[in-house]
Design an enzyme around this catalytic site. Structure first.
Site, short mmCIF file in Angstrom:
data_model
loop_
_atom_site.label_atom_id
_atom_site.label_comp_id
_atom_site.label_asym_id
_atom_site.label_seq_id
_atom_site.Cartn_x
_atom_site.Cartn_y
_atom_site.Cartn_z
N ASN A 192 42.77 41.20 30.38
CA ASN A 192 41.43 41.64 29.36
C ASN A 192 42.35 42.56 28.53
O ASN A 192 41.60 42.27 27.25
CB ASN A 192 40.54 42.30 30.38
CG ASN A 192 39.70 41.60 31.05
OD1 ASN A 192 38.69 40.69 29.86
ND2 ASN A 192 39.38 41.30 31.96
N HIS A 208 51.23 48.43 32.31
CA HIS A 208 50.84 47.10 30.69
C HIS A 208 52.21 47.99 29.88
O HIS A 208 52.04 49.44 30.30
CB HIS A 208 50.22 47.77 30.25
CG HIS A 208 49.00 47.46 30.99
ND1 HIS A 208 48.96 45.82 31.35
CD2 HIS A 208 47.37 47.86 31.59
CE1 HIS A 208 47.33 45.92 32.82
NE2 HIS A 208 47.15 46.70 32.61
N ALA A 239 42.56 49.83 30.41
CA ALA A 239 43.49 50.02 31.17
C ALA A 239 44.73 50.18 30.27
O ALA A 239 46.02 50.49 31.37
CB ALA A 239 43.82 48.56 32.19
N1 LIG Z 1 38.32 46.25 29.63
C1 LIG Z 1 40.16 46.22 30.60
O1 LIG Z 1 40.63 47.54 30.10
C2 LIG Z 1 39.63 45.84 32.28
C3 LIG Z 1 38.65 44.75 31.83
N2 LIG Z 1 38.31 44.90 33.45
C4 LIG Z 1 37.45 43.85 33.65
O2 LIG Z 1 36.12 44.86 33.84
C5 LIG Z 1 35.11 44.07 34.68
C6 LIG Z 1 34.93 44.49 35.99
O3 LIG Z 1 35.53 44.81 36.95
P1 LIG Z 1 35.64 45.56 38.56
O4 LIG Z 1 33.94 46.34 38.11
O5 LIG Z 1 36.51 45.97 39.08
O6 LIG Z 1 35.28 43.67 38.84
P2 LIG Z 1 33.90 43.89 40.34
O7 LIG Z 1 34.72 42.31 40.80
O8 LIG Z 1 34.99 45.26 41.55
O9 LIG Z 1 32.79 43.93 40.17
C7 LIG Z 1 31.47 43.05 39.46
C8 LIG Z 1 30.69 43.18 39.83
O10 LIG Z 1 29.77 41.83 38.71
C9 LIG Z 1 29.55 41.14 39.68
N3 LIG Z 1 29.30 39.61 38.51
C10 LIG Z 1 30.32 38.84 38.53
N4 LIG Z 1 30.07 37.59 37.28
C11 LIG Z 1 28.65 38.53 37.46
C12 LIG Z 1 27.38 37.56 36.72
N5 LIG Z 1 27.91 36.78 36.38
N6 LIG Z 1 26.58 38.07 36.81
C13 LIG Z 1 26.26 39.69 37.77
N7 LIG Z 1 26.80 39.66 37.89
C14 LIG Z 1 28.53 39.38 38.34
C15 LIG Z 1 30.35 40.59 40.37
O11 LIG Z 1 30.23 40.00 41.67
P3 LIG Z 1 31.10 38.63 42.40
O12 LIG Z 1 32.00 39.74 43.75
O13 LIG Z 1 30.40 37.73 43.15
O14 LIG Z 1 32.21 38.63 41.62
C16 LIG Z 1 30.70 42.18 41.33
O15 LIG Z 1 29.75 42.04 41.64
C17 LIG Z 1 36.02 42.77 35.41
O16 LIG Z 1 35.57 41.44 34.67
C18 LIG Z 1 37.00 42.74 35.35
O17 LIG Z 1 37.94 42.06 35.09
C19 LIG Z 1 38.80 45.31 34.39
C20 LIG Z 1 39.94 45.92 34.32
C21 LIG Z 1 40.34 46.13 32.87
O1 LIG Z 2 43.24 46.82 34.77
C1 LIG Z 2 44.21 46.81 34.26
O2 LIG Z 2 44.80 47.07 34.58
C2 LIG Z 2 44.00 45.26 33.75
C3 LIG Z 2 43.25 44.59 33.92
O3 LIG Z 2 42.87 43.68 35.08
C4 LIG Z 2 42.38 43.61 32.53
O4 LIG Z 2 42.81 44.04 31.58
O5 LIG Z 2 41.97 42.64 32.98
#
Ligand SMILES: NC(=O)C1=CN([C@@H]2O[C@H](COP(=O)(O)OP(=O)(O)OC[C@H]3O[C@@H](n4cnc5c(N)ncnc54)[C@H](OP(=O)(O)O)[C@@H]3O)[C@@H](O)[C@H]2O)C=CC1
Ligand SMILES: O=C([O-])CC(=O)C(=O)O
Length: 252
Positions: free
Chosen positions: A175, A203, A119
């Site tokens: 994250n 951000h 992000a």
């Molecule tokens: N690096 C970066 O810049 C960013 C990272 N992220 C991260 O990316 C990840 C995915 O985001 P997003 O797709 O929006 O999230 P979502 O919640 O939309 O999708 C995640 C999916 O994974 C499932 N899940 C959660 N934990 C587990 C597990 N232990 N084993 C298997 N499946 C699991 C969730 O189920 P359930 O709904 O039941 O939890 C959901 O179906 C998140 O961790 C988010 O914080 C997001 C934005 C920016």
């Molecule tokens: O998507 C974003 O803006 C940032 C975020 O959630 C993350 O870093 O986990």
């Protein structure tokens, strides 16, 4: 064609699946069985409810787009199975011992751990922090309370401190703090704000050092399906996957 095993059939997983061209998601796993089945039907992939079976499926790379818990639980065994991994839930790497062990495993087995820009923008040159003096590095994140699953009537600071502590407290929202820390080679300073007047996931990066100074402001649209996650994060991982087989490497 690069074959992908997708861990996490949520918001980001769907954006990636919709953008498949030179890669194909062939195996999918999620903690919610109904979600896996539906996703598999829609995108013609094989659904798995058992992680070991999912991993045993012949795929070239595993993409984690699930949660910090999922990345913590599964990253090590993915590498040990001989596959590269893309980690979206970078907060898992805030645990220094865990990260060191993971990197050591990848080195020994000649595997890669990919961390998308997610992000934010600028991770490429922020890496100069690993080799030159850094005087100041602050990430200021501001989100609408809805993106933080909270309520507020005025601008409120939720956190001020180091990235490792921030992402432990807000694993679905910060994250990027850990990605910036890994890029810069130090645990960066973070401020987290919620603001009912802000409709974007913003951000701001303040970076000063031997090179001079930089200010980067990213005002992200939240993903329609998950306001905590910026749409840019999904586009970022999709771009990473599309470039895996590109011999021309830019910005690295
Ligand atoms: N690096 C970066 O810049 C960013 C990272 N992220 C991260 O990316 C990840 C995915 O985001 P997003 O797709 O929006 O999230 P979502 O919640 O939309 O999708 C995640 C999916 O994974 C499932 N899940 C959660 N934990 C587990 C597990 N232990 N084993 C298997 N499946 C699991 C969730 O189920 P359930 O709904 O039941 O939890 C959901 O179906 C998140 O961790 C988010 O914080 C997001 C934005 C920016
Ligand atoms: O998507 C974003 O803006 C940032 C975020 O959630 C993350 O870093 O986990």
């Amino acid at each position: 064609m690069i074959t992908v095993g997708l861990l996490g059939c949520g918001n980001i997983g769907r954006v990636i699946a919709a953008g498949q061209e030179n890669f194909k998601i062939t195996a999918v796993y999620d903690v919610v069985p109904a979600r896996v089945e539906e996703f598999a039907r829609e995108f013609d992939a094989k659904p798995f409810s058992d992680f070991s079976a999912f991993l045993a499926e012949p795929t070239d790379i595993i993409v984690e787009a699930a949660s910090v818990v999922a990345a913590t639980e599964h990253a090590q065994e993915v590498l040990e199975s001989g596959k590269d991994i893309v980690i979206m839930s970078v907060g898992a790497l805030a645990d220094k011992e865990f990260r060191a062990h993971l990197v050591e495993t990848a080195r020994e087995l000649k595997r890669k751990i990919h961390i998308p820009s997610g992000a934010v923008m600028g991770l490429d040159n922020i890496r100069i922090g690993q080799i030159s003096r850094v005087d100041k590095f602050v990430l200021r994140t501001t989100k609408n309370p809805k993106s933080l699953s909270r309520e507020a009537t005025e601008r409120t600071q939720l956190f001020a401190g180091k990235a490792h502590d921030c992402v432990r407290q807000y694993p679905k929202n910060t994250n990027v703090a850990e990605s910036l820390s890994i890029a810069c080679g130090r645990d960066v300073d973070v401020e987290l704000w919620m603001d009912p007047e802000e409709d974007r996931n913003m951000h701001e990066i303040f970076f000063e050092g031997e090179f001079g100074e930089a200010y980067i402001r990213i005002r992200n649209l939240p993903s329609p399906d998950n306001p905590a996650t910026s749409y840019l994060a999904a586009l970022s991982i999709l771009t990473l996957l599309k470039n895996l087989d590109n011999p021309l490497v830019i910005g690295a």
